[in-house]
Design an enzyme around this catalytic site. Structure first.
Site, PDB file in Angstrom:
ATOM      1  N   ASP A  27       0.861  -1.204   0.000  1.00 22.40           N
ATOM      2  CA  ASP A  27       0.000   0.000   0.000  1.00 22.40           C
ATOM      3  C   ASP A  27       0.885   1.236   0.000  1.00 22.40           C
ATOM      4  O   ASP A  27       0.598   2.218   0.700  1.00 22.40           O
ATOM      5  CB  ASP A  27      -0.863   0.086   1.270  1.00 22.40           C
ATOM      6  CG  ASP A  27      -1.504  -1.224   1.674  1.00 22.40           C
ATOM      7  OD1 ASP A  27      -2.046  -1.899   0.799  1.00 22.40           O
ATOM      8  OD2 ASP A  27      -1.467  -1.558   2.871  1.00 22.40           O
ATOM      9  N   LYS A  89     -11.994  -5.531  -2.119  1.00 23.33           N
ATOM     10  CA  LYS A  89     -13.150  -5.455  -1.209  1.00 23.33           C
ATOM     11  C   LYS A  89     -14.428  -5.247  -2.022  1.00 23.33           C
ATOM     12  O   LYS A  89     -15.176  -4.290  -1.818  1.00 23.33           O
ATOM     13  CB  LYS A  89     -12.952  -4.366  -0.152  1.00 23.33           C
ATOM     14  CG  LYS A  89     -11.737  -4.623   0.738  1.00 23.33           C
ATOM     15  CD  LYS A  89     -11.649  -3.696   1.932  1.00 23.33           C
ATOM     16  CE  LYS A  89     -10.493  -4.051   2.858  1.00 23.33           C
ATOM     17  NZ  LYS A  89      -9.150  -3.661   2.394  1.00 23.33           N
ATOM     18  N   ASP A  92     -20.486  -4.416  -4.577  1.00 27.37           N
ATOM     19  CA  ASP A  92     -21.519  -3.738  -5.367  1.00 27.37           C
ATOM     20  C   ASP A  92     -22.580  -4.763  -5.801  1.00 27.37           C
ATOM     21  O   ASP A  92     -22.664  -5.850  -5.228  1.00 27.37           O
ATOM     22  CB  ASP A  92     -20.832  -3.061  -6.569  1.00 27.37           C
ATOM     23  CG  ASP A  92     -21.659  -1.940  -7.182  1.00 27.37           C
ATOM     24  OD1 ASP A  92     -22.751  -1.646  -6.676  1.00 27.37           O
ATOM     25  OD2 ASP A  92     -21.214  -1.380  -8.189  1.00 27.37           O
TER      26      ASP A  92
HETATM   27  O1  O7M Z   1       0.182  -3.566   8.170  1.00 24.64           O
HETATM   28  P1  O7M Z   1      -0.558  -2.326   7.756  1.00 24.64           P
HETATM   29  O2  O7M Z   1      -1.412  -1.759   8.828  1.00 24.64           O
HETATM   30  O3  O7M Z   1       0.335  -1.312   7.125  1.00 24.64           O
HETATM   31  O4  O7M Z   1      -1.528  -2.761   6.546  1.00 24.64           O
HETATM   32  C1  O7M Z   1      -2.607  -3.616   6.724  1.00 24.64           C
HETATM   33  C2  O7M Z   1      -3.122  -4.105   5.389  1.00 24.64           C
HETATM   34  O5  O7M Z   1      -4.236  -4.943   5.634  1.00 24.64           O
HETATM   35  C3  O7M Z   1      -3.610  -3.017   4.448  1.00 24.64           C
HETATM   36  O6  O7M Z   1      -3.341  -3.449   3.132  1.00 24.64           O
HETATM   37  C4  O7M Z   1      -5.116  -2.978   4.662  1.00 24.64           C
HETATM   38  O7  O7M Z   1      -5.808  -2.603   3.499  1.00 24.64           O
HETATM   39  C5  O7M Z   1      -5.403  -4.442   4.998  1.00 24.64           C
HETATM   40  N1  O7M Z   1      -6.543  -4.645   5.898  1.00 24.64           N
HETATM   41  C6  O7M Z   1      -6.601  -4.027   7.130  1.00 24.64           C
HETATM   42  O8  O7M Z   1      -5.674  -3.322   7.540  1.00 24.64           O
HETATM   43  N2  O7M Z   1      -7.697  -4.215   7.915  1.00 24.64           N
HETATM   44  C7  O7M Z   1      -8.743  -4.995   7.555  1.00 24.64           C
HETATM   45  O9  O7M Z   1      -9.672  -5.127   8.321  1.00 24.64           O
HETATM   46  C8  O7M Z   1      -8.699  -5.643   6.319  1.00 24.64           C
HETATM   47  C9  O7M Z   1      -7.565  -5.519   5.533  1.00 24.64           C
HETATM   48  C10 O7M Z   1      -7.490  -6.375   4.396  1.00 24.64           C
HETATM   49  O10 O7M Z   1      -6.478  -6.848   3.952  1.00 24.64           O
HETATM   50  O11 O7M Z   1      -8.655  -6.741   3.868  1.00 24.64           O
HETATM   51  C11 O7M Z   1      -8.655  -7.711   2.852  1.00 24.64           C
END
Ligand code: O7M
Length: 256
Positions: A27, A89, A92
């Site tokens: 990300d 995610k 829709d």
């Molecule tokens: O380790 P981080 O906090 O930098 O990143 C966490 C990753 O997990 C980031 O890509 C989020 O989009 C994902 N994520 C969450 O942090 N919380 C959730 O509840 C769900 C996700 C996720 O991966 O959903 C599929």
């Protein structure tokens, strides 16, 4: 390119080979798109031996373009025989969900994430159908990791028999019924992981995000029943991503 293997098997094999339950979350945020691409590629190449999968967030598709640089990155991951998850995610109506999933699968992703609030009929059903036909995976959100997640996933609802039950318990039951390839439960809610695990058994593996920066503990999440941990910033924002990923991986082997 990797040989087509059912997603659940693909990630299991990779986890065994690399002795790692860590899913790398990509990300990264950089204003300069060239810089974003180069940095992302560097993280992939430096940590690939310590992880069992790589997950791209929707935010990466926006600046890098699905059939442009994202496909290049997906191919780079596949060359290392590692599965790639698209964290879309999906949320829709069926008509658009189906096309969204088809685009990600065409671009090479091995699995997509989906939001069960959309429901099955005319919602996620076409996504599940397409995924099964193509040996791809669908991972369902059961309880998210941020504090506000309790407002939706933790709310008390009535089940089909009129019994009071938590929304996430309903979603765990649905993940099982729909044949999901994984259930997402935040590492910041270890008791919830344990409860979801008691509903799912070992049929649907739990993926747990929220380790490190969000305050969740990797060892507690795994001890509570998560099979995989999704980790982003603690790896790619550290001074030495390779070392950070390897340290995380090692900590899980030691606690085995
Ligand atoms: O380790 P981080 O906090 O930098 O990143 C966490 C990753 O997990 C980031 O890509 C989020 O989009 C994902 N994520 C969450 O942090 N919380 C959730 O509840 C769900 C996700 C996720 O991966 O959903 C599929």
């Amino acid at each position: 390119m990797h040989a087509q293997l059912e997603f659940k098997r693909f990630i299991e094999d990779t986890a065994k080979r690399n002795k790692s339950p860590i899913v790398l979350a990509l990300d990264l945020t950089r204003e300069d798109r060239d810089e974003l691409f180069k940095r992302t590629l560097k993280v992939i190449t430096s940590v690939s031996r310590s992880v069992c999968a790589v997950k791209f967030n929707h935010q990466m598709i926006l600046p890098l373009g699905l059939y442009d640089r994202v496909t290049t990155l997906v191919n780079e991951v596949h060359e290392r025989k590692i599965p790639v998850i698209m964290d879309a995610k999906i949320n829709d109506i069926g008509h658009t969900n189906e096309f969204i999933a088809s685009q990600y699968f065409s671009a090479g992703f091995d699995a997509v994430t989906a939001n069960p609030f959309a429901g099955f009929k005319d919602g996620l059903e076409p996504v599940f159908r397409m995924a099964k036909a193509q040996q791809k995976g669908v991972l369902v959100l059961v309880h998210m990791s941020h504090s506000g997640a309790s407002e939706g996933y933790g709310q008390i609802v009535l089940d089909e028999k009129g019994q009071r039950i938590s929304q996430f318990e309903v979603f765990a039951q649905k993940a099982l019924r729909w044949g999901a390839d994984g259930a997402i439960v935040g590492a910041t809610f270890p008791e919830t992981i344990a409860r979801v695990r008691s509903i799912l058994g070992t049929d649907v593996p739990i993926y747990s995000p929220g380790v490190g920066v969000q305050g969740g503990s990797l060892s507690r999440a795994l001890a509570a029943g998560a099979k995989y941990a999704i980790v982003g910033r603690s790896i790619y924002e550290s001074d030495d991503p390779a070392k950070s990923a390897e340290n995380l991986r090692r900590s899980t082997v030691a606690s085995d």
